[in-house]
Design an enzyme around this catalytic site. Structure first.
Site, PDB file in Angstrom:
ATOM      1  N   PHE A 129      28.334  -7.802  36.580  1.00 24.65           N
ATOM      2  CA  PHE A 129      28.583  -8.506  37.845  1.00 24.65           C
ATOM      3  C   PHE A 129      28.965  -7.460  38.888  1.00 24.65           C
ATOM      4  O   PHE A 129      29.875  -6.658  38.682  1.00 24.65           O
ATOM      5  CB  PHE A 129      29.717  -9.529  37.696  1.00 24.65           C
ATOM      6  CG  PHE A 129      29.979 -10.297  38.968  1.00 24.65           C
ATOM      7  CD1 PHE A 129      29.297 -11.467  39.235  1.00 24.65           C
ATOM      8  CD2 PHE A 129      30.897  -9.842  39.904  1.00 24.65           C
ATOM      9  CE1 PHE A 129      29.517 -12.172  40.416  1.00 24.65           C
ATOM     10  CE2 PHE A 129      31.133 -10.530  41.089  1.00 24.65           C
ATOM     11  CZ  PHE A 129      30.446 -11.704  41.338  1.00 24.65           C
ATOM     12  N   ASP A 165      30.772   1.155  38.925  1.00 28.04           N
ATOM     13  CA  ASP A 165      31.465   0.077  39.634  1.00 28.04           C
ATOM     14  C   ASP A 165      32.876  -0.042  39.059  1.00 28.04           C
ATOM     15  O   ASP A 165      33.070  -0.534  37.961  1.00 28.04           O
ATOM     16  CB  ASP A 165      30.681  -1.223  39.439  1.00 28.04           C
ATOM     17  CG  ASP A 165      31.311  -2.429  40.128  1.00 28.04           C
ATOM     18  OD1 ASP A 165      32.503  -2.364  40.481  1.00 28.04           O
ATOM     19  OD2 ASP A 165      30.609  -3.445  40.283  1.00 28.04           O
ATOM     20  N   LYS A 197      39.099  -4.165  45.710  1.00 26.07           N
ATOM     21  CA  LYS A 197      40.172  -5.018  45.190  1.00 26.07           C
ATOM     22  C   LYS A 197      41.568  -4.471  45.492  1.00 26.07           C
ATOM     23  O   LYS A 197      42.106  -4.727  46.556  1.00 26.07           O
ATOM     24  CB  LYS A 197      39.958  -5.292  43.709  1.00 26.07           C
ATOM     25  CG  LYS A 197      38.772  -6.251  43.452  1.00 26.07           C
ATOM     26  CD  LYS A 197      38.799  -6.839  42.084  1.00 26.07           C
ATOM     27  CE  LYS A 197      37.600  -7.713  41.777  1.00 26.07           C
ATOM     28  NZ  LYS A 197      37.573  -8.993  42.484  1.00 26.07           N
TER      29      LYS A 197
END
Length: 383
Positions: free
Chosen positions: A130, A215, A244
């Site tokens: 994802f 990522d 984040k």
């Protein structure tokens, strides 16, 4: 004002709403509008590594907000310069940075940088991966439930089994611009990459002239027991995507890169809010606190303790417990939704990762006593 009524009347409909109105946070605790306390094992999907309302981040935001909030990167700025100096010291060899506002924006930039640098178009990603919800990042994402409504997506993307060196080697041909991998798959079920897999990915990309993009949006900045999860494998990617928890809770993303990224020129990419002084001040405070408080070390120690406790649950409903540091998945033999709801009734907020995995992403500042309360609640609901 009735919070539930107002939000229900005006929300987009894109979110499954929980029957709780959260109004305050401190450390690993959240409080609802009625004053009930919850232990946060979601960290806002991995944002609150430093916990909620960290005093140094809050002070930096308050101070900067009275000086200068926004400034496009065309102009130099003191806070941005200080953050650039700090963030490019984190990974030797990656001495350049592009700032944006989210993880999906960081992935979009990485895709563009890889295509621009190599002159190639194809991108290899992993099954279960994802990477975000904008069209390029969504093309790298595997799960069809996120994608089908928006097809056709960006062409040139293909997916190979995760942790399968042979499949990766076969897929990376002379037309591949980038291989994009999570060092720990989060949304896909909390699957850590084997160190040998990431080492092979580094070798394969170097041999084929493709860029290795890691990522670290969810796994980075201490979450897995090292500053970045790829460091468990002892490699250096060509591009690292961060977001984040980077700015302690404010929206911010960053792309770290080195000499493998070429041909960037003014106007080829940009971001209105990327690198704004407010986010930079928050990120400076957050990164400094992560280092000063040794949050990677805290995550390693607390994660080892939590993993040991969870592996001793001895529940017939548990198929496997896996993860790194304080990024942990509990895979069940059935759907997890009822168990996440039962945990919430016991004032523990957890996430799913797919249909059958409970995902725990607590703030790295969570206390041992709070971890024990989480384990006790899990024992109760899983017996």
């Amino acid at each position: 004002m009735d919070i539930f009524t107002v939000e229900s009347a005006h929300t987009s409909g894109l979110y499954t709403k929980q029957p709780i109105a959260i109004v305050r946070g401190q450390g690993a605790s959240l409080w609802d509008a009625d004053g009930n306390e919850y232990i946060d094992c979601s960290s806002g999907h991995g944002v609150a590594n430093l916990g909620h309302a960290h005093p140094k981040v809050a002070a930096a935001i308050a101070d900067q907000s009275t000086q200068l909030v926004t400034l496009f990167e065309t102009f130099y700025n003191d806070k941005r310069a200080a953050l650039m100096e700090l963030i490019t010291s984190l990974v030797p060899g990656l001495d350049k940075v592009f700032f944006c506002n989210s993880g999906t924006e960081a992935i979009e930039a990485a895709i563009k940088f890889a295509r621009l640098s190599t002159g190639r178009t194809n991108v290899i990603a992993a099954m279960r991966g994802f990477h975000g919800r904008t069209l390029g990042a969504l093309s790298a994402t595997y799960n069809k439930k996120y994608k089908e409504a928006f097809e056709p997506l960006v062409p040139g993307f293909s997916h190979v089994p995760y942790n399968n060196v042979e499949a990766l080697e076969a897929a990376v041909t002379d037309g591949v611009a980038a291989v994009i991998l999570e060092a720990v798959q989060g949304e896909g079920g909390v699957y850590p990459a084997d160190p040998e897999y990431l080492q092979a990915a580094r070798r394969i990309c170097s041999e084929k002239g493709a860029l290795l993009v890691i990522d670290e949006v969810q796994s980075g900045l201490g979450r897995t027991g090292k500053l970045f999860a790829f460091q468990h494998a002892g490699i250096t990617p060509d591009i690292v995507c961060i977001a984040k928890s980077l700015a302690g809770g404010l929206p911010m993303g960053a792309v770290l890169f080195g000499s493998a990224v070429k041909n960037l020129a003014p106007g080829l990419h940009g971001s209105t809010f990327g690198g704004n002084p407010l986010a930079c001040a928050a990120a400076l405070a957050a990164l400094t606190a992560i280092q000063e408080e040794d949050l990677p070390g805290q995550a390693a120690a607390k994660g080892a303790y939590l993993m040991e406790e969870l592996q001793s649950l001895d529940s017939p409903k548990v198929r496997e417990v896996r993860g790194k540091g304080l990024m942990i998945g509990i895979e069940l033999k059935e759907k997890v939704a009822p168990y996440i709801a039962a945990l919430q009734e016991r004032h523990i907020i957890a996430l799913n990762a797919g249909l059958t995995t409970i995902r725990l992403l607590p703030p790295l500042v969570i206390t041992r006593e709070q971890l024990d309360r989480v384990v006790a609640a899990l024992k109760e609901v899983l017996q």
